[in-house]
Each structure stands twice: as structure tokens, then as C-alpha cells.
Design an enzyme around this catalytic site. Sequence first.
Site, PDB file in Angstrom:
ATOM      1  N   GLU A   1     -12.328  29.899  54.583  1.00  0.00           N
ATOM      2  CA  GLU A   1     -11.295  30.527  55.445  1.00  0.00           C
ATOM      3  C   GLU A   1     -11.912  31.817  56.557  1.00  0.00           C
ATOM      4  O   GLU A   1     -11.078  30.574  57.490  1.00  0.00           O
ATOM      5  CB  GLU A   1     -10.489  32.137  55.029  1.00  0.00           C
ATOM      6  CG  GLU A   1      -9.522  31.359  53.267  1.00  0.00           C
ATOM      7  CD  GLU A   1     -10.303  30.997  52.717  1.00  0.00           C
ATOM      8  OE1 GLU A   1     -10.315  30.618  51.501  1.00  0.00           O
ATOM      9  OE2 GLU A   1     -11.455  31.233  52.038  1.00  0.00           O
TER      10      GLU A   1
ATOM     11  N   ARG B   1       6.371  31.234  48.266  1.00  0.00           N
ATOM     12  CA  ARG B   1       6.125  30.118  47.208  1.00  0.00           C
ATOM     13  C   ARG B   1       7.775  30.068  46.771  1.00  0.00           C
ATOM     14  O   ARG B   1       8.334  28.643  46.148  1.00  0.00           O
ATOM     15  CB  ARG B   1       5.858  30.533  46.360  1.00  0.00           C
ATOM     16  CG  ARG B   1       5.277  29.224  45.548  1.00  0.00           C
ATOM     17  CD  ARG B   1       4.328  30.019  44.476  1.00  0.00           C
ATOM     18  NE  ARG B   1       4.141  29.181  43.330  1.00  0.00           N
ATOM     19  CZ  ARG B   1       2.952  28.984  42.483  1.00  0.00           C
ATOM     20  NH1 ARG B   1       3.138  29.986  41.976  1.00  0.00           N
ATOM     21  NH2 ARG B   1       2.762  27.848  41.693  1.00  0.00           N
TER      22      ARG B   1
END
Length: 311
Positions: A54, A163
Site C-alpha cells: 500500500e 461494503r
Amino acid sequence: MGKATREAYGEALKEIGGKNEQIVVLDADLSKSTKTNVFAKAYPQRFFNVGIAEQNLVGTAAGLAASGKIPFVSTFAMFAAGRAFEQIRNSVCYPKLNVKVAATHAGLTVGEDGASHQAIEDVSLMRSLPNMTVLVPADEEETRQAIAWAAEYQGPVYIRLGRMSVDNVSPEGYVFAPAKAAILTEGNDVALIANGVMVMAALEAAKMLAAEGIQARVINMASVKPLDEAAVVSAAKETGAIVTCEEHSIIGGLGSAVAEVLAEQAPAPLERVGVKDTFGESGKPKELLAKYGLTAADVAEAARRVVARKK
């Protein structure tokens, strides 16, 4: 029930990617989950999977931005805001590069992935950075418009996505703009200022309160930074009671941003509905929202408390 904001993000990326060839997308080996795979299939030459790295994800995006590209980078919010914080700070925000961090799977509603993956401090981290714009869209339409706006804006943007599927709450004709809140219901007894998945809860709470004779103004505050300070001040002066609602820690997020405005410009009783300085746990999204006090009933109860305080 509408789509999850992460799904709307994937579709929005494909749409804007067809209009602007300078847009590139980077992911950290989670493209199926973040929905950047939709863009990857449509424009494979402009999609880059950097692997589970990341920090490199953000550094590479910074380099592409310095070269004139418009990079959208995606991974889970925990990894974007947490693991790559230094790179976002020093490689993106400090030079004010044109990088868009679209972080998915934020908040408790990640569900079974548990505390290690439930980012409940990401807004606080990103809001603290100079030059960073912080957005928390509530539904499919607002996400689509926020992504399109971010692609045109010159500078760093953090977009918090979820989500769980959410209701469509944006009114007909809604137009997203930074530092511009949307008033979804009118009322002068209390103001419910919410964003993300909590806008649904605020609207349901307003219905509960209306049955009791309490008229709640529901404000969708998708732009946490810059904040619509005028909307907060007006709500404070016209209702005299404020409740903030966020799927985030009550420390440093929407509740803190509103509290700062109230303290400096329009003091009024405030109740903050959010995660109370604790970590989450594994569970079904709705069960977690209930356990941690983030339901419509919790918002309504906070509204009753704050209304009582102003009398």
C-alpha cells in the site's frame, strides 16, 4: 435497498475513464473487492495492480500525478489511511498532488472481517492533513457524483466507501458539491447531521421522532472537509439542538468537526452518535451497528436527550 457505495464507485470509474484518458487506476491486489476491476476490464492499459504494497501504491500514484495523470488509488480504508498514512502525508498532501484515494470497506459494516479491518479512525486521520478533501457519500448517486467531481478537482481527495448495500437517499435533482450539505427533511426541533450509511438511520429516526411530535431536520453532510459550516450554524440557531451520526469513532470525525464549529460560532447542545472510543469485532453488519449504538433507535434516543437539554 440500493447498491453499496463501493459498487457505485466501480461503475463511476468506468464512466469517467471513458471521458478522460488521463485517469489511471491503481489497486493493491483487492480489485475484485474495491470494484476497480470494472475499470481494469474496460481500460487494462490504464490499470495497475501494485500487489499487497500500500505504501508503494500511494508513492506510485504520486509519481503518476506529478507526470500529469489523474490517479485513483484503492484498497481497504484501514490500509489506505493507516498503513500508507506517511506516504499520503508526505508524497501527496505536502506537494498537493492530484491523487484521489478511494478507500473501501470502511467502518463497522465490513462485518465479519473484524476489528483489524474495520477502519473507524480514517476520517480523523485524513481530515487532519493539510490540502486534503474528505468525502463520505451516502448512496449510489452521491458516490457517482463525488467521483466525477474528484476527477475534475485539482488536489488530494479521500473518498470513504462502504461494503454494505445502502438505501438511495439522494433527492431527485441532487447535485453534489464540496462544503455543501443537503437538507433531506425540514424540522426546527432538532438537527440530525449524518453521512455515509448513517444517513439511512437519521431518516428513519426522523420518522420515529415525528410520531412523537418532534420535527427533525436531517442533513446529509457528505463533505467532512471542507465542512458546510453555514449549514451547521443555521441548524444550531434554528433548532437549538444537534445530533451527529457517523459510522466512525466520535473522536476526530464528523462529530468533532461539527463540535468545533458549534464551539466557535454557535454554541448549542450536541449529542454524538458513533463508535465510542473502542474497537469493533467480527459480526454481521446490522448486528454490529446495533451493538455499537448506531441504529435509528439510537439516533432517535440521542435526539430526545439533546432536545431535553435545550429546555
